[in-house]
Design an enzyme around this catalytic site. Structure first.
Site, PDB file in Angstrom:
ATOM      1  N   HIS A 134       0.812  -1.219   0.000  1.00  0.00           N
ATOM      2  CA  HIS A 134       0.000   0.000   0.000  1.00  0.00           C
ATOM      3  C   HIS A 134       0.844   1.268   0.000  1.00  0.00           C
ATOM      4  O   HIS A 134       0.319   2.384  -0.125  1.00  0.00           O
ATOM      5  CB  HIS A 134      -0.933  -0.021   1.223  1.00  0.00           C
ATOM      6  CG  HIS A 134      -2.126   0.850   1.099  1.00  0.00           C
ATOM      7  ND1 HIS A 134      -2.497   1.766   2.047  1.00  0.00           N
ATOM      8  CD2 HIS A 134      -3.055   0.949   0.115  1.00  0.00           C
ATOM      9  CE1 HIS A 134      -3.588   2.398   1.676  1.00  0.00           C
ATOM     10  NE2 HIS A 134      -3.955   1.920   0.499  1.00  0.00           N
TER      11      HIS A 134
ATOM     12  N   LYS B   9       3.084   4.352  -1.071  1.00  0.00           N
ATOM     13  CA  LYS B   9       3.073   5.223  -2.256  1.00  0.00           C
ATOM     14  C   LYS B   9       4.264   6.167  -2.127  1.00  0.00           C
ATOM     15  O   LYS B   9       4.258   7.077  -1.301  1.00  0.00           O
ATOM     16  CB  LYS B   9       1.746   5.978  -2.348  1.00  0.00           C
ATOM     17  CG  LYS B   9       0.567   5.009  -2.556  1.00  0.00           C
ATOM     18  CD  LYS B   9      -0.754   5.663  -2.242  1.00  0.00           C
ATOM     19  CE  LYS B   9      -1.898   4.688  -2.488  1.00  0.00           C
ATOM     20  NZ  LYS B   9      -1.894   3.562  -1.529  1.00  0.00           N
TER      21      LYS B   9
ATOM     22  N   HIS C 212      -8.813  10.988   0.077  1.00  0.00           N
ATOM     23  CA  HIS C 212      -8.076   9.727   0.022  1.00  0.00           C
ATOM     24  C   HIS C 212      -6.784   9.877   0.819  1.00  0.00           C
ATOM     25  O   HIS C 212      -6.050   8.927   1.035  1.00  0.00           O
ATOM     26  CB  HIS C 212      -7.770   9.345  -1.435  1.00  0.00           C
ATOM     27  CG  HIS C 212      -7.232   7.958  -1.591  1.00  0.00           C
ATOM     28  ND1 HIS C 212      -5.899   7.702  -1.761  1.00  0.00           N
ATOM     29  CD2 HIS C 212      -7.845   6.755  -1.580  1.00  0.00           C
ATOM     30  CE1 HIS C 212      -5.713   6.397  -1.871  1.00  0.00           C
ATOM     31  NE2 HIS C 212      -6.884   5.802  -1.754  1.00  0.00           N
TER      32      HIS C 212
ATOM     33  N   LYS D 251      -4.573  10.399   4.215  1.00  0.00           N
ATOM     34  CA  LYS D 251      -4.679   9.883   5.575  1.00  0.00           C
ATOM     35  C   LYS D 251      -3.781  10.736   6.468  1.00  0.00           C
ATOM     36  O   LYS D 251      -2.579  10.874   6.188  1.00  0.00           O
ATOM     37  CB  LYS D 251      -4.234   8.430   5.671  1.00  0.00           C
ATOM     38  CG  LYS D 251      -5.115   7.439   4.907  1.00  0.00           C
ATOM     39  CD  LYS D 251      -4.699   7.306   3.478  1.00  0.00           C
ATOM     40  CE  LYS D 251      -5.445   6.185   2.777  1.00  0.00           C
ATOM     41  NZ  LYS D 251      -5.548   6.362   1.329  1.00  0.00           N
TER      42      LYS D 251
END
Length: 621
Positions: A276, A278, A507, A509
């Site tokens: 996950h 990025k 999107h 966090k």
């Protein structure tokens, strides 16, 4: 089976043989797009799609690819879920009056991976086709992708941004914190001044690119290549991914027209973990740069969503003959980044590890907070996940006066299974981490410390720029939600007038500790990690071991690294100013608690009482 709560009534199918969740489908209405909420029209007829049998669920963070495939084993959480859901959102259905759809809900099982998805239970539905499956009597055909499917809104939804949409110089960039939001299409220009598009990041404005590495969860390779300037499109690129089997084969197929693209497959040794993280590593003629961000490499993630990133300074090359330990920052960022890359145990990254050692990262002022899959004991427990965050907060922050009144805020786009009550994880080990301030901090969670969780409501999604399809990137399932109704009392809506992004669904966090009057921050974290044990880790064996399922990455801002005691919260985030000392929190403070009418967005139940901003309703089929 139905269950009531202050945030709504949900019905679950009791059928034992229904193991998967059906993907959502926004349906086109007869009415013009409107953001009005009090509409008299009620749905009369909704057409749904049947499920293709024996498909395993795949996580819902990938939006832009193509063909459905069978996956016989546990979900690899690859690129199919968003992909599938959005393909089937393109078929318009009339929005009429006088009835509501009968929708069966699929039972969630641990074996199916729904409670353990690494992207924090962004576990998606099975891939489906619009027509019943026919027997395959012909030889297995080669999987090719002729073209990418259109937007959920149709083929003409995405508009090419005008030239003046992009940054032309660095004058409006705040290089103190180096925290930037993504540009959003469809909001006033002032709220994009100093924000960044992926084309800005990869432009010669930041350096003459020689090679790059893209770490991500979801890739649309043709679109990604187009984001590089023409003069950089043939430069070597490594894609670090977590795909397996058929989804991996399709990713490789996508890259065939681009001989400069190579792959590095992240090892996922624990069930239901995902890659996950990025991150971009950019090697220039002038030096080297790191970007840690929250966006997938697909167009939807860079169009009308609230996203964020940390962009490093340009790191110069060290003098020839320097030791590999040279060029370290006060935050130990260089060693931590190398440790994170070495955790992949990937030969494809060895050259980049050596390259980073040759550069001077001493100007870095943030701390790296990563997760890598594994079970860790002893000193290694504090290397990854929330215990890594706890260690940093313990060693590099100081207690504050009345600290029990300083709120903890968590803001995220997906939610994992938290257990039967808050004591199982959220208000126990995780809140203990988030409330740590210095070594003198209390060893228990103060009941006075409020935890405020920011997650979009149904109304937030319905009235957003994207409308209901924005909910495809907020995959909180009914199967998870109905088992933790206690959690919803923590929820606050998404409101971001301060950044002009109230209608751009998050999107991003972020996690932070904020003063009682919401004007000061004790720390701030931007990360890929959603609210889940898979992302942050969970203690095992009487707290002698922590188990982490997924790769995640973020950066932590601590005032001590900026010679400050706290960060003042910036009141005027846009247009961005290079001289601002306030921290640009991306949403409004204080957060607004859900009203009695608000419900958390649940992505796999229908919403048909009122159309969204594009005239659609949302019908899981």
């Amino acid at each position: 089976m139905s269950q009531d709560s202050q945030h709504g009534k949900w019905t679950i199918s009791d059928s034992e043989d229904e193991d998967n969740v059906i993907p959502p489908t926004p349906q086109k209405g007869l009415n013009k797009p409107s953001i009005k909420t009090d509409l008299e029209i009620k749905p009369d007829k909704v057409i749904t799609f049947k499920q293709e049998p024996k498909l395993s669920p795949k996580r819902n963070e990938k939006a832009e690819n193509s063909h459905p495939v069978k996956e016989p084993s546990a979900p690899s959480m690859g690129s199919e879920a968003r992909k599938a859901a959005h393909v089937h959102q393109t078929v318009p259905v009339k929005y009429e009056s006088n009835s509501s759809p009968a929708v069966k809900r699929k039972r969630e099982t641990e074996e199916g991976g729904w409670n353990l998805s690494s992207s924090d239970d962004e576990a998606p539905p099975p891939v489906m086709k619009n027509e019943p499956k026919k027997p395959n009597l012909s030889p297995k055909r080669k999987k090719t992708e002729v073209k990418r499917p259109p937007s959920p809104h149709g083929t003409s939804y995405y508009k090419e941004e005008p030239t003046d949409f992009f940054e032309t110089n660095l004058l409006s960039m705040n290089d103190m914190y180096r925290f930037y939001l993504n540009k959003v299409t469809g909001i006033p220009k002032k709220f994009n001044t100093g924000a960044l598009h992926i084309k800005d990041i990869l432009s010669p404005m930041f350096g003459m690119l020689k090679e790059s590495v893209q770490f991500n969860y979801c890739f649309d390779i043709p679109w990604m290549v187009e984001q590089y300037p023409p003069e950089f499109r043939d430069k070597p690129v490594i894609l670090v991914h977590g795909e397996k089997r058929e989804s991996k084969a399709r990713l490789i197929e996508q890259a065939k027209p681009y001989p400069n693209i190579r792959f590095c497959q992240a090892k996922l040794d624990i069930a239901f973990g995902t890659h996950h993280t990025k991150m971009m590593l950019l090697w220039y003629e002038e030096g080297f740069r790191v970007i840690i961000l929250t966006s997938n490499l697909i167009r939807a993630d860079w169009y009308q969503k609230t996203q964020g990133m940390w962009m490093s300074p340009l790191y110069p090359r060290l003098p020839e003959g320097s030791l590999g330990t040279a060029g370290e920052s006060p935050t130990n960022f260089k060693r931590d980044l190398l440790d994170y890359l070495e955790a992949y145990r990937a030969p494809e990254l060895a050259e980049w590890i050596d390259r980073i050692k040759q550069h001077d990262l001493s100007e870095t002022r943030v701390y790296l907070v990563g997760s890598t899959p594994g079970r860790y004991q002893g000193p290694a427990m504090e290397k990854w996940g929330h215990l890594r965050l706890r260690k940093l907060l313990s060693e590099h922050t100081q207690p504050v006066q009345n600290e029990e009144r300083w709120h903890v805020i968590g803001q995220f786009s997906s939610i994992g299974s938290m257990g039967l009550d808050k004591t199982k994880w959220l208000a126990a080990e995780f809140q203990r981490t988030l409330t740590t301030l210095g070594k003198a901090g209390k060893s228990f969670v103060s009941p006075e410390t409020q935890m405020l969780l920011v997650y979009p409501s149904v109304e937030n999604v319905r009235t957003s720029l994207e409308g209901f399809p924005a909910g495809g990137s907020l995959p909180y399932s009914i199967q998870t939600a109905q088992k933790q109704l206690w959690l919803h009392s923590f929820f606050h809506g998404w409101h971001a007038d301060v950044t002009g992004r109230s209608n751009a669904m998050p999107h991003i966090k972020t996690y932070m500790r904020v003063s009682p009057d919401f004007t000061q921050l004790a720390w701030f974290l931007v990360t890929s990690a959603n609210l889940s044990k898979a992302a942050w880790g969970a203690m095992e064996k009487n707290n002698t071991q922590i188990m982490v399922r997924s790769y995640e990455l973020g950066v932590l801002y601590l005032p001590s690294a900026f010679n400050m005691s706290t960060f003042p919260v910036e009141k005027n985030v846009f247009p961005a100013s290079s001289s601002s000392k306030g921290f640009p929190v991306p949403f409004d403070l204080p957060p607004q608690r859900y009203s009695n009418k608000d419900k958390p967005w649940i992505w796999n139940i229908p919403y048909t009482q009122a159309p969204d901003t594009h005239g659609n309703v949302w019908v899981p089929s």
